[in-house]
Design a protein around this motif. Structure first.
Motif, short mmCIF file in Angstrom:
data_model
loop_
_atom_site.label_atom_id
_atom_site.label_comp_id
_atom_site.label_asym_id
_atom_site.label_seq_id
_atom_site.Cartn_x
_atom_site.Cartn_y
_atom_site.Cartn_z
N TRP A 1 40.53 40.68 41.59
CA TRP A 1 39.68 41.21 43.84
C TRP A 1 38.68 40.59 43.71
O TRP A 1 38.01 40.22 44.83
CB TRP A 1 39.44 42.71 43.33
CG TRP A 1 40.35 43.99 42.83
CD1 TRP A 1 41.00 44.28 41.83
CD2 TRP A 1 41.24 44.75 44.06
NE1 TRP A 1 42.02 44.47 41.44
CE2 TRP A 1 42.34 45.06 42.88
CE3 TRP A 1 41.71 44.83 45.04
CZ2 TRP A 1 42.92 45.87 43.42
CZ3 TRP A 1 41.94 45.52 45.30
CH2 TRP A 1 43.24 45.70 44.82
N PHE B 1 32.75 49.11 37.55
CA PHE B 1 32.32 48.47 37.19
C PHE B 1 30.50 49.42 36.11
O PHE B 1 30.44 48.93 35.36
CB PHE B 1 30.96 47.86 37.33
CG PHE B 1 30.00 46.68 36.94
CD1 PHE B 1 29.79 45.33 37.14
CD2 PHE B 1 29.15 47.09 37.41
CE1 PHE B 1 29.26 43.98 36.69
CE2 PHE B 1 27.57 45.99 36.34
CZ PHE B 1 28.49 45.13 36.12
N VAL B 2 30.54 50.33 36.56
CA VAL B 2 29.37 51.32 36.43
C VAL B 2 29.99 51.80 34.97
O VAL B 2 29.19 52.41 34.11
CB VAL B 2 28.85 52.43 37.32
CG1 VAL B 2 28.21 53.98 37.18
CG2 VAL B 2 28.12 51.83 39.07
N ALA C 1 35.37 45.80 53.32
CA ALA C 1 34.58 45.31 52.74
C ALA C 1 33.85 47.25 51.57
O ALA C 1 33.93 46.89 50.79
CB ALA C 1 32.94 44.62 52.84
N ILE D 1 36.84 47.97 49.49
CA ILE D 1 37.43 46.96 48.40
C ILE D 1 35.70 47.64 47.48
O ILE D 1 36.40 47.34 46.24
CB ILE D 1 37.18 45.88 48.87
CG1 ILE D 1 38.43 45.33 49.43
CG2 ILE D 1 37.44 45.18 46.75
CD1 ILE D 1 39.56 45.62 48.84
N ALA D 2 34.51 47.31 47.99
CA ALA D 2 33.75 47.71 46.95
C ALA D 2 33.62 49.05 46.06
O ALA D 2 33.33 49.32 45.21
CB ALA D 2 32.61 47.36 48.07
N ALA E 1 26.77 45.60 41.32
CA ALA E 1 28.86 46.13 41.32
C ALA E 1 29.51 45.49 41.97
O ALA E 1 30.82 45.49 41.99
CB ALA E 1 29.09 47.73 40.24
N GLN F 1 29.66 49.01 32.17
CA GLN F 1 28.16 48.44 32.14
C GLN F 1 28.14 48.73 30.66
O GLN F 1 26.99 47.64 29.99
CB GLN F 1 27.31 49.36 33.20
CG GLN F 1 27.07 50.80 33.08
CD GLN F 1 25.39 50.69 33.82
OE1 GLN F 1 24.57 50.29 33.40
NE2 GLN F 1 25.48 51.30 34.62
N PRO G 1 31.10 43.75 44.38
CA PRO G 1 31.53 42.45 44.31
C PRO G 1 31.11 41.06 44.74
O PRO G 1 30.94 41.51 46.05
CB PRO G 1 32.96 42.10 45.02
CG PRO G 1 33.56 43.95 45.04
CD PRO G 1 32.26 44.88 45.15
N ILE H 1 35.81 48.91 42.88
CA ILE H 1 34.83 48.05 42.26
C ILE H 1 33.88 48.34 41.77
O ILE H 1 33.33 48.47 40.51
CB ILE H 1 35.70 46.99 42.76
CG1 ILE H 1 36.49 46.01 42.88
CG2 ILE H 1 34.22 45.91 41.84
CD1 ILE H 1 37.08 45.05 43.39
N THR H 2 33.17 49.00 42.06
CA THR H 2 31.36 49.15 42.22
C THR H 2 31.59 50.85 40.56
O THR H 2 30.87 51.12 40.04
CB THR H 2 30.93 50.59 43.33
OG1 THR H 2 31.22 49.38 43.76
CG2 THR H 2 29.34 50.44 43.02
#
Lengths: 292, 514
Positions: free
Chosen positions: A220, A274-275, A263, A266-267, B330, A278, B332, A270-271
């Motif tokens: 991504w 990621f959280v 944006a 997509i974000a 986080a 972590q 991207p 993924i955010t």
């Protein structure tokens, strides 16, 4: 008597100073959070902006609209829906292949002892020092010869073929699982194959999740390989490259707010991913690095 | 200088002493590094020597089957009644010989001159240029000098240089792999012979296959990843290294045109013989190192400070603060960097909001400073995340005893927190430094290497070596030059990390390198 008053004023002074320090820390933290959050809030607000162009001097949208998100999937210049699907397909296959490879290689290096182990580890270390995309022209030539130029298959191969080199984090994790478990299983007659599947893998859920998530996120966010491999073939772009194209000079005025919407789309996932990962991330980076 | 002398020094002297001993340590570390390389080379040759010795002695002590297996693979196994295994070895040998004669030898023989059998024509007029062997290259060079460029030949009927180089390298890799199987074959034959001699029964085929799930499980696990790594990572890297010694550039693009070996002239170009290229290289190298230094340490120091602030006793809502920063980490990177690029635009974003026109990314000096600042914005949350975890791991009783001894907050930081974190994160620091030398995203997505510099060769003022490499490959098609840069970046990274690893306590024992 005097002693206690002295003590309490000292304590009060200490408490007051401590409070002042804390207030200062709160102020610093708040300012920092503002600085860090500002660009992201700006992006989200822009994605709801009804006015075209990017030279708006206002922080809040002039005209609130959801149109940018609709335009994102429905316009004549860009096919964001297709890119999204491409990226999803590439990410899923990359995730499956890479995770398997990484787990296999790290298990071999962490739990098995064989003659050429050190040699392999050193070769891995050396290969890792070449700039990742140094050989992309050569890789592209190979793909062309295989008839895979400008295809999504080529991307999956590029992302997952080198996965074996990313063993450090998972190896660091496997190293922490007590060896006595293996020994006990061996005495009970288990083969190393069985130990891998029945004992090690069930204990390794955190690292499996971590590996799967990182390898899933990779496609991504990669821009370099897609850009070089796909050239002008819009149909096989992934989202990162597509969004980059949206803000090139000839499109930016028309598509700036659409880019912001893309944006955001997509974000968000993924955010969230990621959280989730972590806590594994920290253990991975520090734990794996120390052991080498 | 012993401990007592050290304790008696004043603070300033101690710092001076530490700095002095650090720099005094560098030659030692460099020396140690070369000693290790020497050790490595010695080990390598001993390994080869032992290999030959074993190879010879196995032949001398072997029975007919074993001796035969030195020529006909699998003969030993079949002689010792391991038919299936023998057949597999034999099939490998036949396949290899067939491959080499039908394919490999042809390409390897062409490798030396990168030669092409063709007749060249220029501007439609046939010119008798027999491009065959190294003589052909001279002819091609002459055509190029006379006409400005090579003529385009039909790629379907003539070999292209890319294929020659690629297939030759592939054939060499396959030969190395075959050699490994060949040695395994002789070893296996001898081992079985020994087992038989001891009066034991050798493992039958099925039992032997089962060892791949147990004693030899590592082979099962590693085969596929290594195979793919060889094809799509090692093969391209070797190909690229070879490319650095050819004239593979825009003027010599296959298919249709040919390229050939030019020795070290590309390296000479980059270092001294071509003023424009060497000046570009020098400037970019300096900026790359400056960038890597500032990017690494600014993130590191401020990240730790942020983590300390959040984790400070008495600060509430720790989870909230951390989450806010984690969220920004986080998102991207390409998204945040593109936002920053738009925000810092000369006429839009922040400038539009405040009605100003600061050339944030349009002036060389501004851009360099902004890049480092934006990189802090991108990287500090990561460092905060990592060092937060570490801070919680520091044993609490260390602080307790320090407090009893009357240490204040600053002393606790300099004597406990920082040394602890620094020790644990040294490897991380090194990898970050190397990672920053290779940091493509921040530069390319933020400035694209710009603002453009007219006296640079295909690069802008903020280009790093890696973004220059990328541009050379993608835009100006100087594949040979980009390969040279790639090799140089590799050497810098390898030297840097080996020397630093050497100096840090993390790997004092030599075993790591042997």
């Amino acid at each position: 008597m005097t002693n206690t008053t002295q003590g309490s004023t000292m304590k009060e002074g200490y408490a007051a100073r401590k409070k002042a320090v804390n207030v200062a820390v709160y102020i610093i933290l708040s300012v920092m959070v503002l600085i860090w959050i500002f660009p992201i809030v700006w992006l989200i607000l822009r994605s709801f902006e009804g006015e075209k162009g990017m030279s708006s001097s206002h922080f809040l949208p002039q005209k609130w609209t959801f149109g940018n998100y609709i335009k994102l999937f429905n316009n004549e210049d860009f096919m964001f829906g297709q890119w999204f699907l491409n990226t999803l397909i590439v990410a899923i296959f990359t995730c499956i292949i890479s995770t398997l490879f990484i787990l296999m290689v790290s298990y071999a290096f962490s739990r098995l002892r064989f003659k050429s182990r050190k040699t392999f580890l050193n070769i891995g270390l050396i290969l890792g020092m070449f700039p990742g995309f140094m050989s992309m022209a050569a890789t592209y030539n190979i793909m062309e010869i295989l008839g895979l130029g400008k295809s999504l298959v080529a991307l999956v191969i590029v992302y997952s073929a080198g996965a074996g080199l990313g063993y450090q984090v998972a190896k660091g994790f496997f190293d922490t699982i007590p060896r006595s478990l293996d020994e006990a299983a061996k005495i009970d007659g288990a083969t190393r194959n069985q130990i891998f599947w029945i004992i090690i893998l069930p204990l390794s859920k955190p690292i499996i999740v971590y590996t799967a998530l990182t390898t899933f996120i990779g496609p991504w966010t990669d821009y370099i390989f897609v850009d070089y491999f796909m050239k002008d073939n819009q149909e096989t772009y992934t989202v990162a490259l597509g969004l980059y194209k949206m803000i090139e000079k000839e499109f930016v005025t028309e598509y700036f707010t659409t880019f912001c919407a893309g944006a955001v789309v997509i974000a968000i996932p993924i955010t969230i991913l990621f959280v989730i990962m972590q806590r594994f991330y920290v253990a991975g980076v520090t734990g794996g690095a120390v052991k080498g | 200088m012993d401990y007592l002398d050290y304790v008696q020094m004043t603070k300033g002297q101690r710092i001076a002493y530490k700095i002095k001993s650090f720099f005094r340590g560098i030659p030692g570390a460099v020396g140690n590094f070369f000693r290790l390389i020497g050790l490595f080379i010695k080990k390598f040759f001993m390994w080869i020597g032992n290999g030959f010795k074993g190879y010879g002695s196995r032949f001398a002590k072997g029975d007919i089957g074993t001796k035969l297996s030195y020529i006909i693979m699998g003969a030993g196994s079949m002689f010792h009644r391991q038919i299936a295994k023998g057949l597999i070895f034999l099939a490998t040998e036949i396949a290899y010989i067939y491959f080499m004669f039908s394919f490999g030898v042809g390409y390897i023989s062409k490798l030396y001159c990168m030669n092409v059998k063709t007749t060249a024509t220029v501007d439609g007029q046939p010119i008798d240029v027999f491009v065959d062997g190294c003589i052909g290259q001279e002819a091609l060079q002459k055509v190029e000098d006379d006409w400005g460029t090579q003529t385009i030949v039909n790629p379907d009927t003539y070999d292209d240089s890319n294929r020659i180089l690629l297939f030759a390298v592939l054939s060499l890799i396959i030969t190395v792999a075959f050699f490994a199987v060949y040695i395994a074959n002789t070893k296996s034959a001898y081992a079985t012979q020994m087992t038989l001699k001891e009066g034991k029964k050798p493992l039958n085929f099925i039992a032997e296959m089962k060892t791949f799930l147990d004693e030899r499980f590592h082979i099962t696990l590693l085969t596929l990843p290594v195979l793919l790594l060889c094809t799509f990572t090692i093969l391209p890297i070797i190909f690229t290294i070879f490319m650095a010694f050819t004239n593979y550039n825009e003027k010599h693009l296959p298919p249709g045109r040919f390229y050939w070996w030019v020795g070290f002239s590309n390296f000479a170009d980059v270092f001294y013989s071509n003023p424009q290229k060497s000046e570009t290289f020098g400037r970019i190298l300096v900026w790359t190192l400056i960038w890597a230094f500032f990017a690494t340490f600014s993130n590191y120091i401020f990240g730790i400070i942020l983590a300390l602030l959040i984790n400070k006793k008495g600060i509430k809502f720790k989870g909230f603060w951390r989450t806010m920063f984690v969220i920004t980490a986080a998102v991207p990177q390409f998204v945040t960097l593109l936002i920053m690029r738009l925000l810092l635009d000369k006429d839009n974003g922040l400038n539009a909001m405040f009605g100003t026109h600061y050339p944030f990314l349009d002036d060389g000096m501004w851009a360099k400073v902004m890049i480092i600042i934006v990189n802090m914005w991108v990287g500090i949350p990561y460092t905060m995340l990592i060092s937060s975890g570490l801070l919680m791991n520091i044993p609490e009783d260390l602080y307790e005893s320090a407090r009893i001894d009357g240490a204040n907050a600053v002393q606790q930081f300099t004597k406990i927190t920082f040394p602890y974190i620094f020790f644990v994160t040294t490897p991380y620091l090194i990898t970050t430094f190397v990672g920053n030398i290779n940091n493509f995203n921040v530069i390319y997505l933020l400035t694209g290497g710009g603002p453009s510099a007219t006296n640079y060769y295909a690069a802008g003022e903020t280009d790093l070596l890696v973004t220059w490499l990328y541009k050379l490959t993608k835009d100006s098609k100087d594949y040979n030059l980009s390969a040279v840069i790639g090799i140089i970046v590799f050497i810098i990274c390898a030297l840097g990390s080996l020397i630093t690893f050497n100096m840090s306590k993390a790997s004092k024992n030599e075993e790591e390198f042997s």
